[in-house]
Each structure stands twice: as C-alpha cells, then as structure tokens.
Design a protein around this motif. Structure first.
Motif, PDB file in Angstrom:
ATOM      1  N   SER A  59       0.985  -1.491   0.232  1.00 16.30           N
ATOM      2  CA  SER A  59      -0.069   0.130  -0.027  1.00 16.30           C
ATOM      3  C   SER A  59       0.880   1.177   0.011  1.00 16.30           C
ATOM      4  CB  SER A  59      -0.814   0.046   1.217  1.00 16.30           C
ATOM      5  OG  SER A  59      -1.820  -1.047   1.226  1.00 16.30           O
ATOM      6  N   LEU A  74      -7.072   9.791  -5.564  1.00 15.72           N
ATOM      7  CA  LEU A  74      -8.282   9.779  -4.596  1.00 15.72           C
ATOM      8  C   LEU A  74      -8.826  11.339  -5.071  1.00 15.72           C
ATOM      9  CD1 LEU A  74     -10.109   8.154  -2.891  1.00 15.72           C
ATOM     10  CD2 LEU A  74      -8.608   8.763  -0.912  1.00 15.72           C
ATOM     11  N   ASP A 131     -16.773   1.817  -0.613  1.00 19.28           N
ATOM     12  CA  ASP A 131     -15.515   2.070  -1.455  1.00 19.28           C
ATOM     13  C   ASP A 131     -14.896   3.196  -0.556  1.00 19.28           C
ATOM     14  OD1 ASP A 131     -15.924   0.588  -3.584  1.00 19.28           O
ATOM     15  OD2 ASP A 131     -16.855   2.245  -4.820  1.00 19.28           O
ATOM     16  N   ARG A 176     -13.224   1.193   2.195  1.00 15.88           N
ATOM     17  CA  ARG A 176     -12.062   0.357   1.680  1.00 15.88           C
ATOM     18  C   ARG A 176     -10.785   1.167   1.423  1.00 15.88           C
ATOM     19  NH1 ARG A 176     -10.698  -0.628  -3.715  1.00 15.88           N
ATOM     20  NH2 ARG A 176     -12.818   0.022  -4.071  1.00 15.88           N
ATOM     21  N   TYR A 177     -11.092   2.642   0.876  1.00 12.57           N
ATOM     22  CA  TYR A 177      -9.818   3.655   0.491  1.00 12.57           C
ATOM     23  C   TYR A 177      -9.140   3.866   1.873  1.00 12.57           C
ATOM     24  CZ  TYR A 177     -12.139   4.039  -3.941  1.00 12.57           C
ATOM     25  OH  TYR A 177     -12.520   3.944  -5.011  1.00 12.57           O
ATOM     26  N   PRO A 210      -6.259  13.567  -0.120  1.00 10.26           N
ATOM     27  CA  PRO A 210      -6.566  12.888  -1.455  1.00 10.26           C
ATOM     28  C   PRO A 210      -5.464  12.973  -2.388  1.00 10.26           C
ATOM     29  CG  PRO A 210      -8.561  13.881  -0.403  1.00 10.26           C
ATOM     30  CD  PRO A 210      -7.131  14.241   0.388  1.00 10.26           C
ATOM     31  N   VAL A 265      -5.391   5.431  -6.231  1.00  9.41           N
ATOM     32  CA  VAL A 265      -6.005   3.941  -6.352  1.00  9.41           C
ATOM     33  C   VAL A 265      -5.745   3.228  -7.785  1.00  9.41           C
ATOM     34  CG1 VAL A 265      -8.266   2.767  -6.581  1.00  9.41           C
ATOM     35  CG2 VAL A 265      -7.964   4.811  -4.805  1.00  9.41           C
ATOM     36  N   VAL A 320      -5.049   0.453  -2.878  1.00  2.25           N
ATOM     37  CA  VAL A 320      -4.642   1.845  -2.460  1.00  2.25           C
ATOM     38  C   VAL A 320      -3.190   1.978  -2.428  1.00  2.25           C
ATOM     39  CG1 VAL A 320      -5.067   3.667  -0.636  1.00  2.25           C
ATOM     40  CG2 VAL A 320      -6.873   2.453  -1.323  1.00  2.25           C
ATOM     41  N   LEU A 331     -15.063  11.770   2.043  1.00  5.55           N
ATOM     42  CA  LEU A 331     -15.484  10.696   1.416  1.00  5.55           C
ATOM     43  C   LEU A 331     -16.917  10.345   1.590  1.00  5.55           C
ATOM     44  CD1 LEU A 331     -12.460   8.166   1.592  1.00  5.55           C
ATOM     45  CD2 LEU A 331     -13.233   9.254  -0.571  1.00  5.55           C
TER      46      LEU A 331
END
Length: 540
Positions: free
Chosen positions: A49, A82, A95, A98-99, A122, A127, A133, A190
C-alpha cells in the motif's frame, strides 16, 4: 514542488517514476540534506500500500559536482488519484471505507517503521486500476517543513491546510497521531463530499481545526451510515491523546462500525461533549449575540425603570447592612475564647517532626499516639495531621493521635524483557503498574509477542499506577523485493531474515548467467519468521 517523469530502469528492466525537485527548493543546502535522509528512510519501507522509493540522487554531492536538483526514483503506479475520484461525484460507503482502510494499512506499517507521513490528503493517495490503495510521498513533508524558514513558506509547499491536524496548525511537534487526524478528514470528505472545515483563507481553516467542533457526517449527508459518526469524531479530536492510539486501532474501530449498531443521538452528543467540550458552538453564538447587543445603538427602552431616588436609597440601605454584619463578625472573632484552667488548645503540628510534636504535646500535659501513613506531600517523619485538629480544646491528659508520614509510596518496576506479552501484563499488574501502548517491531530472533523493551528500566522505583509502554516482537520480518537478484544473493538474504529459500526453476523465460530471480511465491512485506519462500529463476 516537483516535476514527475516516466522512465525505464535499464538494469532491472522496469518502468519507474522519476520525481525531480523544484530548483528553488534545491538551492537550500539544509533541504538537500534533509531530503536525502528522508528519502533513505522511505526507501527502507516495502509494503503493497506504499509507493516504493527505489533510489534517490543529489548531483551536487558527486565528485564532479552539479547544480542539478535532487531527484527520487519511485515505483510507477497506474491508476487514479483519490482527489479525482472525490471530485467526480459521491463515493459509495463501501468504497470510502475500503480506501481509508488501505491508507491506514500503509500508515500502520510506516509508523511501526518510525516514519510519519505528515501530509495525508487525497492528492497523495492513488487507487490502481485493480482497486488497490497506494500512499505516496512519505518523508517529503518532513523534509520540506523542517527546512522551511517561515510558516507561510511551509504552508505553500506542503499544500492545503484542509487536512492539517491542530498541532500542525499551531506549529507544535507532531507524531503518528497527526496522520490519523488527516485520515479522519479524508474519511469525512469521502462520506460527505466536502472537508469538515472550510474558509476563505488557509489561516481561517487552520483556526477552525484548532477551535471549531466538526458537524457529524450524517448531518451533512443523510445517506452516510450513522455508525461511522463516532469513528470520524474520535479521529478529529483536538487532543492527540483522545484520538485512536495508532492506525491498527483506527482500522479495528472502522471494521467493527460497519457491522455494529448505529449510536443514538444522545450517545453521539455525549461523545461530542467528551471530545470537544460541552457546547463550543453554542458558547460562540452566545458570545457573538452579546457583542451585537453591546454595540447596537438602535435599540430603545420600551418600559420605564424605577425612580432614581429609590435606586440610591436601596444602595445606601444595602451598604449599611453589609457594614453592620462585617463589624459584628470582626467583634466576635476578636473575643478571646473562654477556656477552663484544665483545658488545652491543640497546637498546629502539621509538617513538624514527630519528635518535636510529641515534646510540644507533653509540655501541654497531653499524651500522644503515633500512626504511620504514606504521603507524597509531607516529608518522611513529619506530621501529616492530628486528631483532634489544631485549635480544638481538650481536657488535660487527653490523648492526641499524630499521623506521621512514611514518605511517598513507590513500587518497583519488574524485569519483563524477554517475557511473553501476557506474562508481562500480569507482572505489571501484580506490581501495581498500568499497561500502556504496545508497539510491535519486527525481530527475527524473537517469537511473536515477546517483550523487547519497556518505557521504564527494571528495578526503577515508580509511582503506583504508572503507565508502562512496551515494544514487543511481531513474529514477522520484512521481506524485500528480490526480483532481479542473483539466486545465491537472494538465498543468503532470506537466510539472514530467518526465512527458508526454496529455489525453483521456470522455463517460461530465457535463462540468465548467473541465474537471477524472476519471481517469488510470497509478495514483499511482513511475513512470519521461518516462512518458506520460493524464488523462481529462468531456465528457458
């Protein structure tokens, strides 16, 4: 702050990204040195990651010398920022979670490696096309901020203040919890499509980070799950100690929130009061209203007040009453107490040595009794208090209890290095100490959850209830990417890490001389000590 080029590594045969720093920054020698050290720290991190840093260079340090700016060679990632995903429209809750989980996974690894990002936003998260990520630019924020001469310059270089933690906005030292705050801002954006704090200038936004209470995400976006409100509010706490202690706890809370029950409005209000005070917004509105009333000259009285003579008469009467009461109290306090010839007044013996206190009482024909107590405020051997207290009248021959200090109560720190975490926890509890933060560290020589070190040395005398932080073995080692290494070098490296190398042939690619590693059965990252790793080399 830089330009990025796509390049090709001729030695290892792979595409890379080359970031060339702005020449204005490169003129600062302090920045060059700090940037080189931070690039070295970031290059030691290998995690799926985190965007890998393969190399860094500074032409000015070469033998021939050059005015070219420093550069870093990184993993080339193909995907979408992002920031662009958020600007494209609402992000589904699954999502978004998850991010953020991917960001926290990267931070958990980097924080255990001792690297704080300082600029999570961001624009620094990508992604990939497969949905993975990737967090970028580790260490660069610190290199810039530690080398900048003014706050304005630092703000301009690092970027928007919308993701600053309160301690960053105030210019205070930061640690890993600042990254968790910034991640909380990303999660808020988000879920709602906007940052929690917005203003006309970076200074206005920074002020809100320090003093304003964020609105829960569900009050901005009704479709956001209420179970995530406490998670966001906890991550955005002004006090770093009220946030999650580390990224692992943040991830665990996020995971449990998606399967748990939504908090009630009362529970959410109690959490807001705990983290941000009773009602800072209401207090600010009240203060603003009072200021408006005090400066409003258009308001006129609609009801007549009492006559002025009555007001002054009431004030005079009240003054006479107060003076009379004061005179009576002073007269009573100055009157000598009426005591009989056989009565004795207990003297003030607090903080007097026990021997002198006994002598003073004996001189008044009073006997004494000693009771020993621990005290952190009164020196050992001195009187803490008496029973009866000082000033009380007692009969001749009465017994006065003297409570004498035995000094401050302490406990001894046990030796817990090398113990299992459970045994160490029991030893601390038995000694009257509290277990604090437990940080995991890779160590190939120790089993998982074996204590490596503690925040206090063994045999040290401590106050009861002292919090002890521990560093324990994770039971894992960090496997680096061995693709391109010779088989012999890769086998030696795996052996040094406590891993078992299993060379394996593959005819899918042309053979090399000497044989080099084509692929591995285990991805780079943290793996259990003693694991077997197949290293495939070409024989085609």
């Amino acid at each position: 702050m830089a330009k990025v080029y796509r390049g090709y590594d001729l030695t290892l045969g792979r595409e890379v990204a080359i970031k060339v720093l702005d020449p204005e920054l490169a003129r600062d020698t302090a920045f060059r040195n700090r940037f080189r050290l931070e690039a070295q720290a970031a290059s030691r991190m290998s995690h799926p990651s985190i965007v890998r840093v393969f190399d860094a260079g500074d032409p000015s340090t070469s033998e021939i010398g050059s005015d070219e700016p420093p550069y870093i060679v990184m993993e080339l990632v193909k995907g979408t920022l992002l920031k662009d995903i958020i600007s494209a429209g609402p992000v589904p809750v699954a999502d978004a979670v998850r991010y953020v989980d991917g960001i926290l996974e990267a931070l958990d690894y980097s924080h255990r490696a001792g690297v704080v990002h300082r600029d999570i936003k961001p624009g620094n998260v990508m992604v990939t096309d497969k949905g993975q990520v990737k967090v970028m630019d580790f260490g660069i924020a610190r290199a810039v901020s530690d080398s900048s001469s003014t706050v304005a310059e630092t703000t301009q270089i690092i970027g928007t203040a919308a993701y600053f933690s309160p301690e960053q906005a105030k210019g205070e030292p930061v640690d890993a919890r600042a990254d968790l705050y910034s991640t909380g801002v990303v999660l808020y954006e988000l879920l709602t499509g906007r940052q929690p704090f917005r203003g006309e200038s970076p200074v206005a936004v920074a002020y809100q980070h320090v003093s304003e209470t964020p609105v829960p995400p569900t009050e901005v976006n009704e479709e956001a799950p209420r179970t995530l409100d406490p998670i966001v509010l906890r991550a955005l706490a002004k006090d770093p100690y009220q946030r999650y202690p580390d990224a692992a706890h943040f991830r665990a809370a996020l995971d449990s929130a998606m399967t748990g029950n939504a908090p009630t409005r009362k529970e959410l209000g109690a959490l807001t009061s705990e983290l941000y005070g009773a009602s800072p917004r209401q207090a600010q509105e009240t203060a603003r209203s009072l200021r408006q009333l005090s400066t409003d000259t258009t308001m006129t009285r609609t009801q007549s007040g009492p006559p002025v003579a009555w007001i002054w008469a009431g004030v005079a009467l009240l003054a006479v009453l107060l003076a009379s009461v004061l005179f009576w109290v002073v007269t009573i306090s100055m009157r000598p107490p009426e005591v009989s010839s056989s009565s004795r007044i207990i003297p003030n013996l607090v903080n007097v040595s026990s021997e002198r206190a006994q002598d003073d009482l004996a001189g008044l024909d009073l006997s004494s009794k000693i009771v020993i107590e621990t005290s952190s405020e009164v020196a050992e051997g001195n009187v803490i208090r008496t029973d009866p207290e000082a000033g009380v009248s007692v009969e001749e021959g009465s017994t006065v209890t003297l409570y004498v200090s035995a000094g401050e109560e302490t406990v001894v720190m046990p030796k817990i290095e090398g113990m299992a975490l459970g045994d160490a926890t029991n030893a601390l509890k038995a000694a009257g100490l509290e277990l604090g933060t437990v940080i995991q560290r890779n160590d190939k020589a120790l089993a998982a959850n074996t204590v490596i070190s503690a925040s206090e040395k063994a045999e040290t005398e401590l106050d009861p209830g002292t919090v002890i932080n521990l560093v324990v073995a994770s039971g894992k080692v960090t496997l680096t990417d061995l693709v391109g290494w010779t088989v012999d070098a890769a086998t030696t490296n795996l052996g040094d890490l406590g891993l078992v190398a299993v060379p394996a042939e593959t005819a899918e690619c042309p053979a090399t001389q000497p044989a080099t590693v084509h692929s591995m059965s285990v991805a780079p990252g943290d793996v259990p000590v003693g694991s077997s790793v197949q290293i495939f080399f070409c024989t085609g």
